[in-house]
Structure formats: C-alpha cells, structure tokens
Design a protein around this motif. Structure first.
Motif, PDB file in Angstrom:
ATOM      1  N   ASN A  23      33.246  59.904  52.830  1.00 14.26           N
ATOM      2  CA  ASN A  23      33.303  60.658  51.573  1.00 14.26           C
ATOM      3  C   ASN A  23      32.303  61.796  51.563  1.00 14.26           C
ATOM      4  O   ASN A  23      32.568  62.868  51.043  1.00 14.26           O
ATOM      5  N   LYS A  24      31.100  61.536  52.124  1.00 15.36           N
ATOM      6  CA  LYS A  24      30.093  62.589  52.127  1.00 15.36           C
ATOM      7  C   LYS A  24      30.551  63.755  52.980  1.00 15.36           C
ATOM      8  O   LYS A  24      30.317  64.914  52.647  1.00 15.36           O
ATOM      9  N   ALA A  25      31.213  63.462  54.100  1.00 17.17           N
ATOM     10  CA  ALA A  25      31.709  64.545  54.947  1.00 17.17           C
ATOM     11  C   ALA A  25      32.809  65.313  54.257  1.00 17.17           C
ATOM     12  O   ALA A  25      33.015  66.497  54.515  1.00 17.17           O
ATOM     13  N   ALA A  26      33.537  64.628  53.382  1.00 17.57           N
ATOM     14  CA  ALA A  26      34.621  65.304  52.680  1.00 17.57           C
ATOM     15  C   ALA A  26      34.223  65.596  51.259  1.00 17.57           C
ATOM     16  O   ALA A  26      34.723  65.014  50.310  1.00 17.57           O
ATOM     17  N   ARG A  27      33.267  66.500  51.099  1.00 14.69           N
ATOM     18  CA  ARG A  27      32.904  66.971  49.756  1.00 14.69           C
ATOM     19  C   ARG A  27      33.922  68.019  49.378  1.00 14.69           C
ATOM     20  O   ARG A  27      33.841  69.162  49.777  1.00 14.69           O
ATOM     21  N   TYR A  28      34.924  67.582  48.605  1.00 12.14           N
ATOM     22  CA  TYR A  28      36.107  68.393  48.414  1.00 12.14           C
ATOM     23  C   TYR A  28      35.807  69.667  47.649  1.00 12.14           C
ATOM     24  O   TYR A  28      35.262  69.650  46.573  1.00 12.14           O
ATOM     25  N   VAL A 184      21.910  70.293  49.705  1.00 12.04           N
ATOM     26  CA  VAL A 184      22.144  71.649  50.166  1.00 12.04           C
ATOM     27  C   VAL A 184      22.447  71.634  51.661  1.00 12.04           C
ATOM     28  O   VAL A 184      21.575  71.898  52.483  1.00 12.04           O
ATOM     29  N   PRO A 185      23.682  71.274  52.062  1.00  7.03           N
ATOM     30  CA  PRO A 185      24.013  71.224  53.485  1.00  7.03           C
ATOM     31  C   PRO A 185      24.257  72.627  54.026  1.00  7.03           C
ATOM     32  O   PRO A 185      25.381  73.033  54.289  1.00  7.03           O
ATOM     33  N   ALA A 186      23.178  73.387  54.199  1.00  9.65           N
ATOM     34  CA  ALA A 186      23.332  74.813  54.491  1.00  9.65           C
ATOM     35  C   ALA A 186      23.248  75.144  55.967  1.00  9.65           C
ATOM     36  O   ALA A 186      23.592  76.252  56.351  1.00  9.65           O
ATOM     37  N   THR A 187      22.785  74.215  56.801  1.00  8.46           N
ATOM     38  CA  THR A 187      22.658  74.520  58.214  1.00  8.46           C
ATOM     39  C   THR A 187      23.746  73.798  59.009  1.00  8.46           C
ATOM     40  O   THR A 187      24.280  72.774  58.565  1.00  8.46           O
ATOM     41  N   PRO A 188      24.053  74.300  60.207  1.00  8.82           N
ATOM     42  CA  PRO A 188      25.041  73.597  61.043  1.00  8.82           C
ATOM     43  C   PRO A 188      24.663  72.151  61.324  1.00  8.82           C
ATOM     44  O   PRO A 188      25.540  71.301  61.462  1.00  8.82           O
ATOM     45  N   LYS A 189      23.365  71.841  61.402  1.00 13.16           N
ATOM     46  CA  LYS A 189      22.960  70.455  61.626  1.00 13.16           C
ATOM     47  C   LYS A 189      23.377  69.569  60.471  1.00 13.16           C
ATOM     48  O   LYS A 189      23.936  68.481  60.677  1.00 13.16           O
ATOM     49  N   ASP A 190      23.121  70.004  59.235  1.00  8.67           N
ATOM     50  CA  ASP A 190      23.527  69.232  58.066  1.00  8.67           C
ATOM     51  C   ASP A 190      25.033  68.982  58.093  1.00  8.67           C
ATOM     52  O   ASP A 190      25.506  67.866  57.856  1.00  8.67           O
ATOM     53  N   LEU A 191      25.778  70.039  58.356  1.00  9.19           N
ATOM     54  CA  LEU A 191      27.231  69.963  58.320  1.00  9.19           C
ATOM     55  C   LEU A 191      27.764  69.065  59.425  1.00  9.19           C
ATOM     56  O   LEU A 191      28.714  68.311  59.231  1.00  9.19           O
ATOM     57  N   THR A 192      27.152  69.146  60.598  1.00  4.80           N
ATOM     58  CA  THR A 192      27.591  68.330  61.728  1.00  4.80           C
ATOM     59  C   THR A 192      27.347  66.855  61.470  1.00  4.80           C
ATOM     60  O   THR A 192      28.196  66.004  61.764  1.00  4.80           O
ATOM     61  N   GLU A 193      26.184  66.529  60.919  1.00  2.00           N
ATOM     62  CA  GLU A 193      25.891  65.128  60.611  1.00  2.00           C
ATOM     63  C   GLU A 193      26.918  64.570  59.638  1.00  2.00           C
ATOM     64  O   GLU A 193      27.376  63.428  59.775  1.00  2.00           O
ATOM     65  N   ASP A 194      27.302  65.373  58.635  1.00  4.11           N
ATOM     66  CA  ASP A 194      28.329  64.939  57.695  1.00  4.11           C
ATOM     67  C   ASP A 194      29.658  64.735  58.413  1.00  4.11           C
ATOM     68  O   ASP A 194      30.371  63.750  58.187  1.00  4.11           O
ATOM     69  N   ALA A 195      30.032  65.673  59.267  1.00  2.00           N
ATOM     70  CA  ALA A 195      31.320  65.595  59.944  1.00  2.00           C
ATOM     71  C   ALA A 195      31.392  64.393  60.875  1.00  2.00           C
ATOM     72  O   ALA A 195      32.425  63.718  60.961  1.00  2.00           O
ATOM     73  N   LEU A 196      30.310  64.081  61.578  1.00  6.74           N
ATOM     74  CA  LEU A 196      30.312  62.954  62.503  1.00  6.74           C
ATOM     75  C   LEU A 196      30.484  61.624  61.781  1.00  6.74           C
ATOM     76  O   LEU A 196      30.961  60.650  62.360  1.00  6.74           O
ATOM     77  N   LYS A 197      30.114  61.588  60.508  1.00 10.84           N
ATOM     78  CA  LYS A 197      30.309  60.364  59.740  1.00 10.84           C
ATOM     79  C   LYS A 197      31.787  60.129  59.431  1.00 10.84           C
ATOM     80  O   LYS A 197      32.159  59.051  58.983  1.00 10.84           O
ATOM     81  N   ALA A 198      32.606  61.135  59.655  1.00 13.33           N
ATOM     82  CA  ALA A 198      34.044  60.978  59.449  1.00 13.33           C
ATOM     83  C   ALA A 198      34.727  60.392  60.674  1.00 13.33           C
ATOM     84  O   ALA A 198      35.904  60.060  60.636  1.00 13.33           O
ATOM     85  N   VAL A 199      33.999  60.273  61.775  1.00 11.90           N
ATOM     86  CA  VAL A 199      34.605  59.857  63.038  1.00 11.90           C
ATOM     87  C   VAL A 199      34.873  58.357  63.043  1.00 11.90           C
ATOM     88  O   VAL A 199      33.999  57.550  62.756  1.00 11.90           O
ATOM     89  N   ASP A 200      36.110  57.998  63.356  1.00 13.21           N
ATOM     90  CA  ASP A 200      36.487  56.600  63.530  1.00 13.21           C
ATOM     91  C   ASP A 200      37.627  56.559  64.536  1.00 13.21           C
ATOM     92  O   ASP A 200      37.819  57.500  65.307  1.00 13.21           O
TER      93      ASP A 200
END
Length: 408
Positions: A23-28, A184-200
């Motif tokens: 859900n955090k990775a998908a902040r709609y 404030v997920p403003a850097t690529p690192k923040d965004l990547t960490e969120d996206a990796l949590k979507a991995v299954d």
C-alpha cells in the motif's frame, strides 16, 4: 521476496515483509475531487535517459537489491528533477482549487508540506536535496521566482513558502519527526524502497544493463508485473554501482508512451553538507502555523496487503486496511475499496461550469451487476465510483475495477 523466473532471484522468506508495504508503494495519485482523499505519489517510476553504458561487473537482481538495502549514505546533496504525466486534462484555474484544500492543517497554511507537495503530482519540478544523517534533511522545491523548503533538523520540522511568506512548524517526538521525513518521498532512494515493498511472486525483477546518471556509473534494475490487468508497465531504477544509492527512478505505463513519473538526480555529491544548510529562522513578517500533532497520520496510506492473520484469510482475499479501507486482489492487481456512505460523484451536468466539464472529461460511465457508476481515469491510477457511493481504486484497468465491483 518470492523466487523470480530467472537466476536473478530473491529468497522466499522476504515475500511477506515486502508485500506488507504494497500500500505504501501504491500511494494513489487520484484527483482529490474524484476520490475524496488526497494521496501523493505512487511508487515513482521514471524513464531512464541513457547517457552512457559503462562496463561494470555482472550482478544478479538479488545482489543488486541487497546492495540497495545495505546502502548507508549518511551525507549527500544534489539536485533532483521530477516529471509527472498522469494524462490528466488541463486543469487551468481548477488546479489550485483541487489541491489547495488537500491535506492542510489549521487554517490551511500554504507552507504545510502535505498541501505543498501535491504539486509534484503534475508537471516537471526541480528539487534541491541535502542530508546529514537521520536527524537532518532539507528539500527545496524551486519554482518561478519562488521557493518552498521543508527542513527537518532534530525535533523540528519547518516548511517555508517564500511566495506567501508562510511558515509551517512542527515540534515532533522522534517517532513523529521520522514520520514527517517519510511523508516526503522526494529522492530516488525513497521511491525505490517503496517500490521494492511491492515485490512478491507476482513480480519479475531483473538487471538489464547499465547507465550513467549524474556522472556516476549505475546498474539498471527492472521491475515488472507478471499479471495482466495492471496499468504499470515497468519500473526502472538506476542504482549507483559504488554506494548502492538509487540515482534515478522511472515508472512506465502498460499503455506505452512517456513515463508517468521520472525522478532522478541531475547532480549528486557525497560530501557532508554545511551545518547551516539545516538552520531556519522565521523571516520577518511571516505567518507561522503550528501543526496539530494529532493529525500526523493523515494522508498516510500504510495498510498491508497481507491476509488477515487473525481470521486466517490468505493473500488474495479481502484484507482490512486503515479507517474502513479494504484491499482486494493480490500484488499489482490489488484494489483498494471503501464506502463513502451512499454519496456518489455528481455528473458534470449536475455540477455545471468548468468543474462539471472537468469531471466529465475524466469519467467513463459503466454498468454491471453492481449497478452503475463512473470510472475516473489517469495513465496509472483508475477509480470506479458507483452511484451508491462505493469506491474501487488501483493501478489496474477499467475492466478489473468493474469485475471487482461485480464481486461486491
């Protein structure tokens, strides 16, 4: 993470933890007027502009993910460019009215980060970022003849909007200061960490070549849904070969064309920023709004997509989210649903004027076993609002939303 299709795979034991963060990775990013909730930035996926293909040692996807996880860059500064193209119609004068009421505390200070950073949902923006350990970060949004800065320095969080000479201030505990930083997920690192949590196990993760970003050699990590029906085409992350820091993050839609979101460093350095970088003094004549700390959880979309452990329901069945929010489906096809209490969205003819035209330009009328409703669409996030006020929203196509509504 669950195993992938190739040798570039992760271990099975990590899947639950990563899925919990879906859900955090998908902040709609859905128009505020459509869904009635403000949500900023889905896991940003920008298109990688190659400026060279450096010759680097081969690395597996698991090794690269581990490198990201172990990255411990404490001091850095740089410039980040973010471009967002959700395919929304030109809002014109409606843009300020749609975003001005979203997430503001107190009297609606324009310096509140939850309000100001909604601007990142459209257009192209330049950010200056700096960090010195976990207690000091600064993000500045550069605008035409104006600047917005968000500063975290110890227990203080300051927001300053130079255009309106407005200040937002929060004196936070350690936990709430950390929460504000994560808002404030403003850097690529923040965004990547969120996206990796979507991995299954619904996800393919591979390493596909190299790139050069901001003058640094990087590996290209590519994340793709295996499922059909998702609006996400792929996520590409450029990972610094030396530090493991994500330098660029790109989300490309399944429909093709330009990236929905492209966020990457155009300049980056790892020297310790000057201590004065994080100092803030209230400018003369500025209006200061103190944050109501009871609202710190607002706008945070952290419900898990795991099965209900108490009831024993497995993944893929209905999972409870926060504040009456439920999540149905699995992986990239997950759909958030909630009930507005019988208040559907009026049609453009009901509203009239420019705002009515805006609603009509977004929506497609649909019918099914559930009755009738309207699908509001972007290039990434779609939302079905039924005439009796039920909402279904996700990074899925229209048919998937209708199917979910038919199942009730």
């Amino acid at each position: 993470m669950a195993p992938y299709e190739s040798d570039d795979s992760t271990t099975a034991g990590e899947a639950d933890d990563l899925r919990t963060g879906r859900n955090k990775a998908a902040r709609y990013v859905v128009p505020v007027a459509v869904v009635g909730v403000a949500a900023a930035t889905i896991g940003l996926v920008p298109a990688l502009a190659d400026s060279g293909d450096p010759d680097l040692p081969k690395i597996s996807a698991q090794q690269l993910i581990d490198k990201i996880a172990k990255s411990d860059v404490q001091q850095m500064s740089g410039t980040v460019k973010i471009s967002t193209d959700l395919g929304l119609p030109d809002l014109g004068g409606l843009e300020s009215s749609l975003t001005s009421g979203a997430g503001k505390s107190g009297d609606g200070s324009s310096a509140d980060p939850s309000a100001k950073l909604t601007e990142l949902a459209t257009g192209t923006h330049t950010l200056r970022v700096a960090a010195d350990g976990p207690d000091r970060q600064k993000i500045s949004l550069l605008e035409n003849a104006a600047e917005y800065s968000l500063i975290h320095n110890g227990k203080d969080v300051w927001g300053y909007d130079s255009q309106s000479n407005s200040v937002y201030h929060s004196t936070a505990s350690d936990s709430t200061a950390e929460h504000k930083k994560e808002d404030v997920p403003a850097t690529p690192k923040d965004l990547t960490e969120d996206a990796l949590k979507a991995v299954d196990d619904t996800t393919s993760v591979t390493v596909e070549g190299t790139a050069q970003v901001a003058g640094r050699d990087a590996y290209r990590l590519v994340i793709k849904p295996k499922q059909s029906g998702s609006t996400v085409g792929q996520i590409t992350v450029a990972v610094d070969s030396k530090t493991g820091l994500p330098l660029k993050f790109t989300l490309t839609p399944a429909s093709g064309g330009a990236a929905v979101i492209d966020a990457g460093f155009t300049q980056v350095g790892f020297a310790k920023p000057a201590a004065s970088t994080f100092d803030f003094k209230v400018p003369k004549g500025a209006k200061v709004t103190e944050d109501d700390q009871t609202d710190h959880a607002d706008g945070h979309f952290d419900g898990g997509l795991k099965g209900d452990e108490k009831s024993g329901k497995p993944d893929g069945e209905l999972a409870k989210g926060p504040d009456g929010l439920n999540v149905i489906g699995k992986g990239w096809n997950s759909i958030a649903t909630f009930d507005t209490g019988g208040q559907g969205v009026p049609s453009g003819s009901d509203v009239g004027g420019d705002f009515g035209g805006f609603l009509d330009s977004l929506g497609d009328k649909v019918t099914g076993k559930f009755g009738s409703g309207t699908v509001f669409k972007t290039r990434l996030i779609n939302a079905l609002i039924t005439d009796d006020g039920k909402v279904y929203v996700g990074a899925v196509n229209k048919d998937a939303l209708v199917k979910a509504a038919n199942k009730g």
